[in-house]
Design an enzyme around this catalytic site. Structure first.
Site, mmCIF file in Angstrom:
data_model
loop_
_atom_site.group_PDB
_atom_site.id
_atom_site.type_symbol
_atom_site.label_atom_id
_atom_site.label_comp_id
_atom_site.label_asym_id
_atom_site.label_seq_id
_atom_site.Cartn_x
_atom_site.Cartn_y
_atom_site.Cartn_z
ATOM 1 C CD GLU A 60 -39.768 -80.750 10.606
ATOM 2 O OE1 GLU A 60 -38.740 -80.540 11.292
ATOM 3 O OE2 GLU A 60 -40.160 -81.881 10.302
ATOM 4 C CG ASP A 61 -35.228 -80.227 12.122
ATOM 5 O OD1 ASP A 61 -36.141 -80.526 11.316
ATOM 6 O OD2 ASP A 61 -34.553 -81.097 12.699
ATOM 7 C CG PHE A 90 -26.478 -85.347 7.445
ATOM 8 C CD1 PHE A 90 -27.769 -85.820 7.225
ATOM 9 C CD2 PHE A 90 -26.012 -85.294 8.746
ATOM 10 C CE1 PHE A 90 -28.577 -86.231 8.282
ATOM 11 C CE2 PHE A 90 -26.803 -85.703 9.806
ATOM 12 C CZ PHE A 90 -28.081 -86.171 9.569
ATOM 13 C CG ASP A 143 -33.694 -84.613 3.513
ATOM 14 O OD1 ASP A 143 -32.949 -84.079 2.688
ATOM 15 O OD2 ASP A 143 -33.556 -85.793 3.865
ATOM 16 N NE ARG A 149 -31.378 -84.319 19.239
ATOM 17 C CZ ARG A 149 -32.131 -84.588 18.181
ATOM 18 N NH1 ARG A 149 -32.449 -83.637 17.341
ATOM 19 N NH2 ARG A 149 -32.548 -85.811 17.942
HETATM 20 P P1 IMP Z 1 -37.848 -85.546 5.509
HETATM 21 O O1 IMP Z 1 -39.034 -86.305 6.004
HETATM 22 O O2 IMP Z 1 -36.980 -86.386 4.605
HETATM 23 O O3 IMP Z 1 -38.178 -84.213 4.899
HETATM 24 O O4 IMP Z 1 -36.903 -85.330 6.740
HETATM 25 C C1 IMP Z 1 -37.166 -84.455 7.730
HETATM 26 C C2 IMP Z 1 -36.417 -84.810 8.984
HETATM 27 O O5 IMP Z 1 -35.203 -85.521 8.721
HETATM 28 C C3 IMP Z 1 -36.008 -83.541 9.672
HETATM 29 O O6 IMP Z 1 -36.999 -83.104 10.552
HETATM 30 C C4 IMP Z 1 -34.734 -83.943 10.367
HETATM 31 O O7 IMP Z 1 -35.024 -84.469 11.636
HETATM 32 C C5 IMP Z 1 -34.140 -85.038 9.505
HETATM 33 N N1 IMP Z 1 -33.089 -84.500 8.616
HETATM 34 C C6 IMP Z 1 -33.160 -84.277 7.291
HETATM 35 N N2 IMP Z 1 -31.998 -83.766 6.814
HETATM 36 C C7 IMP Z 1 -31.184 -83.669 7.879
HETATM 37 C C8 IMP Z 1 -29.831 -83.181 8.043
HETATM 38 O O8 IMP Z 1 -29.132 -82.716 7.117
HETATM 39 N N3 IMP Z 1 -29.347 -83.238 9.309
HETATM 40 C C9 IMP Z 1 -30.056 -83.709 10.383
HETATM 41 N N4 IMP Z 1 -31.310 -84.168 10.269
HETATM 42 C C10 IMP Z 1 -31.871 -84.144 9.023
#
Ligand code: IMP
Length: 175
Positions: free
Chosen positions: A96-97, A149, A100, A162
């Site tokens: 994963e990137d 963010f 969050d 990106r």
């Molecule tokens: P989660 O489901 O809330 O854990 O979010 C995961 C996804 O939200 C990641 O794979 C990202 O694509 C996006 N995301 C969460 N935080 C950020 C951020 O700070 N910048 C850009 N994308 C984010």
């Protein structure tokens, strides 16, 4: 939203950390051929760099997950490209990137475990533990960051930024 031109994490720091993670993963998966499963689009660059740094026999696949609208988590997560994957009996390393709220990973891990992999581990470039709503076990994390963010190195804001080689803060425009 304003891009901070000074990287929070430079391309050089990312490359050094990717090499460290690769060394750890290589040792942990010695004698096995893991299936690297990158999550599009955000983890595309990280997956490609990690795959090359591993210098071991791996398989490479991608899934697509979407949860974000602008800089807010939309809540609903959609997953695509899962249908053709052969997961059963494989040692899957999900890449994963950023983690969050944990919603995306929790859903993805659930879907993957239904396919009965031999093992499932999670590697993320960035971790925002302070934002977690759903518990997820992160096995390999590049960097922990605050509740901010970020964009770059695959991460976007409404599909922008990106391509940036480092990770940058995107700050609210007070003006
Ligand atoms: P989660 O489901 O809330 O854990 O979010 C995961 C996804 O939200 C990641 O794979 C990202 O694509 C996006 N995301 C969460 N935080 C950020 C951020 O700070 N910048 C850009 N994308 C984010």
């Amino acid at each position: 939203m304003l891009l901070n031109p000074e990287p929070l994490i430079s391309a050089e720091r990312i490359a050094a950390r990717v090499a460290e993670l690769a060394a750890q993963i290589r040792a942990d998966y010695a004698g096995r051929r893991p299936l690297l499963l990158g999550v599009l689009k955000g983890a595309a660059f990280f997956t490609a760099d990690l795959a090359r740094a591993l210098e071991m026999d791996v398989d490479l696949e991608f899934v697509r997950a979407r949860s974000y609208v602008g800089s807010r988590s939309g809540g609903d997560v959609s997953v695509s490209r899962m249908d053709d994957l052969k997961i059963a009996g494989r040692h899957v390393l999900l890449i994963e990137d950023i983690v969050d709220t944990g919603r995306t990973l929790s859903l993805l891990c659930g879907r993957l475990l239904d396919c009965e992999p031999a093992s499932l581990a999670l590697c993320t470039l960035l971790d925002k533990p302070g934002r977690r709503e759903v518990p997820v076990r992160v096995d390999y994390a590049g960097f922990e960051i605050e509740n901010q963010f970020v964009v770059g190195y695959g991460l976007d804001y409404e599909e922008r930024y990106r391509h940036l080689p480092g990770v940058h803060l995107l700050e609210v425009d007070e003006g």
